[in-house]
Design a protein around this motif. Structure first.
Motif, PDB file in Angstrom:
ATOM      1  N   ASP A 122      35.062  80.348  13.617  1.00 17.76           N
ATOM      2  CA  ASP A 122      34.300  79.599  14.610  1.00 17.76           C
ATOM      3  C   ASP A 122      34.779  78.155  14.541  1.00 17.76           C
ATOM      4  OD1 ASP A 122      32.530  78.739  16.489  1.00 17.76           O
ATOM      5  OD2 ASP A 122      30.718  79.112  15.326  1.00 17.76           O
ATOM      6  N   VAL A 123      35.593  77.747  15.519  1.00 17.45           N
ATOM      7  CA  VAL A 123      36.292  76.461  15.518  1.00 17.45           C
ATOM      8  C   VAL A 123      37.146  76.397  14.245  1.00 17.45           C
ATOM      9  CG1 VAL A 123      36.117  74.003  15.943  1.00 17.45           C
ATOM     10  CG2 VAL A 123      34.302  75.501  16.744  1.00 17.45           C
ATOM     11  N   HIS A 188      32.965  79.780  26.673  1.00 20.45           N
ATOM     12  CA  HIS A 188      32.645  79.453  25.281  1.00 20.45           C
ATOM     13  C   HIS A 188      32.085  78.045  25.145  1.00 20.45           C
ATOM     14  CE1 HIS A 188      36.062  76.715  24.905  1.00 20.45           C
ATOM     15  NE2 HIS A 188      36.777  77.595  25.594  1.00 20.45           N
ATOM     16  N   GLY A 189      31.714  77.684  23.911  1.00 16.23           N
ATOM     17  CA  GLY A 189      31.165  76.372  23.621  1.00 16.23           C
ATOM     18  C   GLY A 189      32.214  75.391  23.125  1.00 16.23           C
ATOM     19  N   MET A 190      31.773  74.171  22.813  1.00 17.53           N
ATOM     20  CA  MET A 190      32.684  73.115  22.380  1.00 17.53           C
ATOM     21  C   MET A 190      33.414  73.518  21.104  1.00 17.53           C
ATOM     22  SD  MET A 190      31.985  69.051  21.808  1.00 17.53           S
ATOM     23  CE  MET A 190      31.982  68.752  23.572  1.00 17.53           C
ATOM     24  N   GLY A 191      34.726  73.295  21.098  1.00 16.75           N
ATOM     25  CA  GLY A 191      35.541  73.656  19.951  1.00 16.75           C
ATOM     26  C   GLY A 191      36.002  75.095  19.960  1.00 16.75           C
ATOM     27  N   GLY A 192      35.400  75.923  20.827  1.00 13.37           N
ATOM     28  CA  GLY A 192      35.788  77.314  20.926  1.00 13.37           C
ATOM     29  C   GLY A 192      37.014  77.480  21.807  1.00 13.37           C
ATOM     30  N   ALA A 233      44.238  79.249  22.585  1.00  9.69           N
ATOM     31  CA  ALA A 233      43.618  79.062  21.279  1.00  9.69           C
ATOM     32  C   ALA A 233      44.603  78.484  20.278  1.00  9.69           C
ATOM     33  CB  ALA A 233      43.088  80.402  20.765  1.00  9.69           C
ATOM     34  N   PRO A 234      44.124  77.712  19.291  1.00 17.99           N
ATOM     35  CA  PRO A 234      45.009  77.180  18.264  1.00 17.99           C
ATOM     36  C   PRO A 234      45.813  78.294  17.587  1.00 17.99           C
ATOM     37  CG  PRO A 234      42.848  76.172  18.097  1.00 17.99           C
ATOM     38  CD  PRO A 234      42.732  77.276  19.111  1.00 17.99           C
ATOM     39  N   GLY A 235      47.097  78.023  17.381  1.00 18.52           N
ATOM     40  CA  GLY A 235      47.972  79.023  16.787  1.00 18.52           C
ATOM     41  C   GLY A 235      48.602  79.960  17.785  1.00 18.52           C
ATOM     42  N   GLU A 236      48.163  79.881  19.050  1.00 19.55           N
ATOM     43  CA  GLU A 236      48.675  80.774  20.095  1.00 19.55           C
ATOM     44  C   GLU A 236      49.416  80.002  21.177  1.00 19.55           C
ATOM     45  OE1 GLU A 236      48.510  83.965  19.887  1.00 19.55           O
ATOM     46  OE2 GLU A 236      47.181  84.129  18.163  1.00 19.55           O
ATOM     47  N   THR A 237      49.846  78.772  20.847  1.00 19.13           N
ATOM     48  CA  THR A 237      50.509  77.926  21.837  1.00 19.13           C
ATOM     49  C   THR A 237      51.821  77.389  21.282  1.00 19.13           C
ATOM     50  OG1 THR A 237      49.646  75.761  21.164  1.00 19.13           O
ATOM     51  CG2 THR A 237      48.187  77.150  22.479  1.00 19.13           C
ATOM     52  N   SER A 238      52.540  76.679  22.130  1.00 20.10           N
ATOM     53  CA  SER A 238      53.794  76.058  21.717  1.00 20.10           C
ATOM     54  C   SER A 238      53.576  74.922  20.724  1.00 20.10           C
ATOM     55  CB  SER A 238      54.543  75.528  22.946  1.00 20.10           C
ATOM     56  OG  SER A 238      53.723  74.616  23.678  1.00 20.10           O
ATOM     57  N   GLY A 240      52.105  75.306  17.941  1.00 22.62           N
ATOM     58  CA  GLY A 240      52.147  75.885  16.604  1.00 22.62           C
ATOM     59  C   GLY A 240      50.778  75.969  15.961  1.00 22.62           C
ATOM     60  N   PHE A 241      50.762  75.946  14.637  1.00 20.76           N
ATOM     61  CA  PHE A 241      49.516  76.147  13.887  1.00 20.76           C
ATOM     62  C   PHE A 241      48.770  74.824  13.703  1.00 20.76           C
ATOM     63  CE2 PHE A 241      51.590  80.048  11.744  1.00 20.76           C
ATOM     64  CZ  PHE A 241      51.257  80.824  12.842  1.00 20.76           C
ATOM     65  N   VAL A 242      48.306  74.276  14.805  1.00 22.84           N
ATOM     66  CA  VAL A 242      47.512  73.051  14.732  1.00 22.84           C
ATOM     67  C   VAL A 242      46.108  73.387  14.244  1.00 22.84           C
ATOM     68  CG1 VAL A 242      48.818  71.897  16.542  1.00 22.84           C
ATOM     69  CG2 VAL A 242      46.821  73.262  17.159  1.00 22.84           C
ATOM     70  N   ALA A 243      45.490  72.432  13.583  1.00 17.24           N
ATOM     71  CA  ALA A 243      44.133  72.649  13.072  1.00 17.24           C
ATOM     72  C   ALA A 243      43.126  72.628  14.216  1.00 17.24           C
ATOM     73  CB  ALA A 243      43.790  71.572  12.050  1.00 17.24           C
ATOM     74  N   PRO A 244      42.247  73.633  14.320  1.00 14.84           N
ATOM     75  CA  PRO A 244      41.213  73.620  15.360  1.00 14.84           C
ATOM     76  C   PRO A 244      40.244  72.464  15.129  1.00 14.84           C
ATOM     77  CG  PRO A 244      41.413  75.790  14.338  1.00 14.84           C
ATOM     78  CD  PRO A 244      42.173  74.837  13.479  1.00 14.84           C
ATOM     79  N   ASN A 245      39.760  71.861  16.198  1.00 14.35           N
ATOM     80  CA  ASN A 245      38.738  70.824  16.066  1.00 14.35           C
ATOM     81  C   ASN A 245      37.923  70.744  17.338  1.00 14.35           C
ATOM     82  OD1 ASN A 245      39.474  68.148  17.702  1.00 14.35           O
ATOM     83  ND2 ASN A 245      41.399  69.078  17.023  1.00 14.35           N
TER      84      ASN A 245
END
Length: 397
Positions: A122-123, A188-192, A233-238, A240-245
């Motif tokens: 969750d985020v 979804h909600g904020m951060g989602g 979603a984070p990790g599913e884009t160009s 890369g593995f950016v931290a979700p926030n």
């Protein structure tokens, strides 16, 4: 020779046994263990730990103060150390049917349960999960019913100038029926992101079960990414593995609402939809409820069903966008067109509760018809799964 072969066989057996124990971690610790009376036992092997706790949404809440106000936070319970350094805690009372999440805290460090491979994000928070079956929670389980298809699909958003990803649920039989289906846009909600309603909301399980029971009409469910600066979603884009926030640009300042017709146009072109107002619904939680409110009033001929789940209502005072101008007039136009359902749900201790009270007063003063559900608890997925089951059951009847 026979003696030598016997010794070699014993050595091989011992080596194989040792290898298996090394591979699987030795004698397994069972956690969580759902007991016959629906109490739950949590265990963690931590022989060098000084203090071990479990935290989760199955425990009594505690008040937490934030910049957004005071709300219910997760509770904690202490585990006791037993034999071989295995710590243990059993809930004092049976748990009600529900999907629960939890984590361990070992000497102040939050960790996952190494005995439980089932986790959700969750985020930026990752937790273990388990289900106590029965009642509404059976809707959250994979049951022996026809199953829909879940796809991650990319679309072009000319308004935002990028390709973006959405998650789409099509009901069982869609591929072979040749029929056209109504569409439910679920936000979804904020951060989602476009994964949130699937992983945390159990959308595919809920829809499979409701449709199989005849409690919901077969429908397409579209789950978009409500962060207008993101491709996916984070990790599913160009990127890369950016931290979700949660502090992302272009979330509640009008960009997503402005670009939403791109989503509807793509879905109607790509899927066999009932491409009219009667065949469309929109709902969302928190920020997604905020988006649903403003999208539905901005495009009053687009959606016949609107759901606000623990919704944000108005933008910050410093936000300027044509989307939020003439709020009262746009709301008047929307309700003059008589939406089939305007549905509001919120928990009694939700930090957005008062904003929803004031919005309902505004609707009441105008005589606008809506359906209202108030539940216990606050800004939590337990409530949003309830709202999804209630709202989806009322669509396209």
């Amino acid at each position: 020779m026979k003696k030598l072969l016997t010794l070699l066989a014993c050595a091989l057996f011992a080596t194989t046994l040792w290898a298996q124990q090394a591979l699987w971690g030795g004698v397994p610790v069972v956690s969580p263990e759902i007991n016959s009376d629906n109490t739950v036992t949590f265990r963690l092997k931590a022989p060098k730990a000084v203090k071990v706790q479990v935290t989760g949404d199955f425990l009594p809440t505690q008040k937490i103060k934030t910049p957004f106000g005071e709300f219910d936070g997760l509770g904690y319970a202490d585990l006791k150390e037993g034999k071989d350094g295995v710590w243990e805690y059993t809930t004092p009372e049976p748990l009600a049917p529900e999907l629960y999440s939890y984590s361990f805290v070992v000497d102040g460090l939050k960790i996952m349960d190494p005995s439980n491979v089932y986790m959700s994000r969750d985020v930026s928070s990752v937790t273990n999960v388990f289900i106590i079956g029965g009642g509404r929670a059976d809707l959250y389980k994979v049951n022996d019913v026809p199953h829909g298809t879940v796809s991650r699909i990319w679309y072009d958003s000319p308004t935002l100038g990028m390709k973006r990803r959405m998650t789409v649920y099509t009901p069982a039989g869609y591929e072979t029926s040749g029929k056209r289906y109504p569409v439910f846009y679920l936000l979804h909600g904020m951060g989602g992101d476009e994964e949130a309603w699937m992983a945390l909301g159990r959308t595919s399980q809920i829809m499979d079960n409701l449709i199989a029971q005849g409690k919901a009409e077969p429908m397409i469910v579209v789950m978009t990414n409500g962060n207008a600066s993101q491709e996916a979603a984070p990790g599913e884009t160009s990127d890369g593995f950016v931290a979700p926030n949660m502090n992302l640009p272009k979330t509640m300042e009008g960009s997503f609402e402005t670009a939403f017709p791109d989503v509807v146009k793509f879905v109607d072109k790509t899927y066999r939809t009932k491409a009219n107002k009667k065949g469309r619904a929109i709902a969302g939680l928190s920020m997604g409820g905020y988006h649903s409110l403003h999208i539905s009033k901005q495009y009053p001929d687009m959606f016949n069903y609107v759901g606000l789940f623990s919704a944000g209502i108005m933008p910050n005072k410093d936000v300027k966008s044509p989307i939020y101008e003439d709020f009262d007039k746009k709301l008047d136009v929307q309700f003059s067109k008589k939406p089939a359902l305007y549905w509001i749900g919120i928990g009694k201790t939700d930090f957005l509760y008062q904003a929803n009270v004031e919005f309902r007063k505004q609707l009441d003063q105008k005589g606008y018809k809506y359906t209202y559900l108030e539940t216990g608890g606050g800004h939590i997925w337990r409530n949003w799964r309830i709202y999804l089951t209630e709202f989806a059951s009322k669509l396209f009847k």
